[in-house]
Design an enzyme around this catalytic site. Structure first.
Site, PDB file in Angstrom:
ATOM      1  N   ASP A 125       1.012  -1.369   0.434  1.00  0.00           N
ATOM      2  CA  ASP A 125      -0.193  -0.024   0.094  1.00  0.00           C
ATOM      3  C   ASP A 125       1.152   1.231  -0.149  1.00  0.00           C
ATOM      4  O   ASP A 125       1.456   1.344   0.193  1.00  0.00           O
ATOM      5  CB  ASP A 125      -1.044   0.125   1.114  1.00  0.00           C
ATOM      6  CG  ASP A 125      -1.609   1.125   1.336  1.00  0.00           C
ATOM      7  OD1 ASP A 125      -3.184   0.621   0.906  1.00  0.00           O
ATOM      8  OD2 ASP A 125      -1.766   2.142   1.791  1.00  0.00           O
ATOM      9  N   LYS A 169      -2.559   6.043  -4.554  1.00  0.00           N
ATOM     10  CA  LYS A 169      -3.744   7.135  -3.892  1.00  0.00           C
ATOM     11  C   LYS A 169      -3.564   8.589  -4.282  1.00  0.00           C
ATOM     12  O   LYS A 169      -2.736   9.248  -4.246  1.00  0.00           O
ATOM     13  CB  LYS A 169      -3.792   7.301  -2.410  1.00  0.00           C
ATOM     14  CG  LYS A 169      -4.239   6.052  -1.522  1.00  0.00           C
ATOM     15  CD  LYS A 169      -4.314   6.111  -0.306  1.00  0.00           C
ATOM     16  CE  LYS A 169      -4.199   4.601   0.693  1.00  0.00           C
ATOM     17  NZ  LYS A 169      -2.614   4.206   0.800  1.00  0.00           N
ATOM     18  N   HIS A 199      -7.505   9.661  -1.605  1.00  0.00           N
ATOM     19  CA  HIS A 199      -7.242   9.749  -0.052  1.00  0.00           C
ATOM     20  C   HIS A 199      -8.008  10.150   1.182  1.00  0.00           C
ATOM     21  O   HIS A 199      -8.313   9.500   2.069  1.00  0.00           O
ATOM     22  CB  HIS A 199      -5.885  10.472  -0.561  1.00  0.00           C
ATOM     23  CG  HIS A 199      -5.033   9.922   0.589  1.00  0.00           C
ATOM     24  ND1 HIS A 199      -3.697   9.222   0.163  1.00  0.00           N
ATOM     25  CD2 HIS A 199      -5.284   9.481   2.160  1.00  0.00           C
ATOM     26  CE1 HIS A 199      -2.756   8.975   1.538  1.00  0.00           C
ATOM     27  NE2 HIS A 199      -3.313   9.060   2.084  1.00  0.00           N
ATOM     28  N   TYR A 245       3.030   9.824   0.648  1.00  0.00           N
ATOM     29  CA  TYR A 245       3.720   9.033   1.214  1.00  0.00           C
ATOM     30  C   TYR A 245       5.258   9.325   0.612  1.00  0.00           C
ATOM     31  O   TYR A 245       6.267   9.324   1.118  1.00  0.00           O
ATOM     32  CB  TYR A 245       3.695   7.822   1.590  1.00  0.00           C
ATOM     33  CG  TYR A 245       2.776   7.868   2.005  1.00  0.00           C
ATOM     34  CD1 TYR A 245       1.590   8.420   2.165  1.00  0.00           C
ATOM     35  CD2 TYR A 245       1.796   6.020   1.543  1.00  0.00           C
ATOM     36  CE1 TYR A 245       0.371   7.849   2.521  1.00  0.00           C
ATOM     37  CE2 TYR A 245       1.321   5.350   2.120  1.00  0.00           C
ATOM     38  CZ  TYR A 245       0.074   6.528   2.783  1.00  0.00           C
ATOM     39  OH  TYR A 245      -1.164   5.455   2.927  1.00  0.00           O
TER      40      TYR A 245
END
Ligand code: A2P
Length: 297
Positions: A61, A91, A124, A66
């Site tokens: 994931d 996302k 998200h 990120y």
């Protein structure tokens, strides 16, 4: 509801980390994922994903937010396991929401990852950033339309949402051609999100748990520690097994090899009905982010 879902599909508890559930569109999703939020260091990102895959994880994931897509993609492409045996989630970030901007963001993510498709793509957050809050309905509906296009074009095998409560999913469904296949929410023994779980159960939307260990702090909970002693496992394994037995997909993150291994080793014991209830009644803690008010400026 998760149990009902399992009964309906005649699936017993998964027997290994390689086992999958089936989303309502027939796509198989591995029962435990590897979380990569705050895996910022490049070496850590590549090494931890390689370790996870070596230990049997098949579900990774990530998210553009990120800022590690390049390393995660590199690890996926160089791990030695065929791409078709892996499940990779991405996302779309808050500031990229909208129809055209989502399509562009997806394209950028694919390039960063060095992949030619994703298994799952999620919105998200439902209500950010601040400047869109007044108009979260239109922005979410347009973003969903873009996800439906990516799905129709075969660039993603499943689409879904993250941090969406029933209010946000219901509004999406007013204009959607298809409902989300997944909702990824913050979920652990101190934060059970009953309303969302019930709603998703009714609509056959699979739940994934981010921060399934409560970012680590739940591991100091005396009930989880005591149950760990009883079952000869760690408090982390109790948390993850409890989520598994609820039919929820945990996405534990760790950069430490021994913890990555430990978090995968949750298939050799079963928590009794009474002990499941004990965990259900652990005192609630505040969510890290409230989807209605979270700010990420
Ligand atoms: P680290 O990466 O140093 O192992 P969550 O997935 O709930 O967000 O929790 C992640 C946090 O919990 C990270 O700080 C991670 O640290 C830590 N963690 C992950 N697995 C374990 C484990 N088995 N035991 C203790 N802490 C863990």
């Amino acid at each position: 509801m998760a149990n009902d879902r399992r009964k309906k599909r005649r699936i017993k508890y998964p027997a290994s980390i390689g086992d999958s559930y089936e989303l309502y569109n027939g796509v198989k999703i591995p029962c435990v994922g590897f979380g990569t939020y705050q895996v910022d260091d490049e070496d850590d990102a590549i090494r931890s994903v390689h370790t996870a895959i070596r230990m049997g994880y098949r579900h990774i994931d990530t998210a553009s937010y990120y800022a590690n897509e390049k390393c995660i993609g590199h690890a996926v492409n160089s791990c030695g396991v065929p791409r078709s045996s892996l499940f990779v989630t991405g996302k779309v970030w808050n500031t990229d929401r909208g129809y055209e901007t989502t399509l562009k963001a997806f394209d950028r993510s694919l390039k960063e990852l060095g992949l030619d498709y994703l298994d799952l793509y999620l919105i998200h957050w439902p209500a950010n950033p601040k400047q869109f809050r007044e108009d979260w309905i239109t922005i979410n509906q347009q973003t969903w339309k873009a996800l439906e296009k990516l799905y129709a074009d075969g660039l993603v095998r499943a689409i879904g949402v993250s941090n969406f409560t029933p209010k946000y999913i219901s509004v999406l469904m007013e204009t959607a051609k298809m409902r989300p296949m997944v909702d990824q929410v913050e979920y652990h023994p101190g934060l059970m999100r009953d309303e969302t779980i019930e709603f998703c159960g009714e609509h056959d939307i699979m739940i994934e748990a981010w921060s399934p260990l409560g970012r680590g702090f739940m591991l100091e909970n005396p009930t989880l520690i005591e149950l760990g002693r009883k079952y000869h496992v760690s408090a982390a394994q109790i948390c993850l097994r409890w989520e598994l037995q609820k039919g929820i997909i945990p996405l534990p993150k760790s950069v430490k090899d021994y913890r990555i291994r430990e978090n995968a080793d949750i298939f050799h014991f079963e928590i009794s009905h009474d002990d499941m209830k004990k965990i259900d009644s652990i005192e609630r803690v505040p969510a890290k982010h409230n989807p209605d008010t979270a700010i990420f400026d």
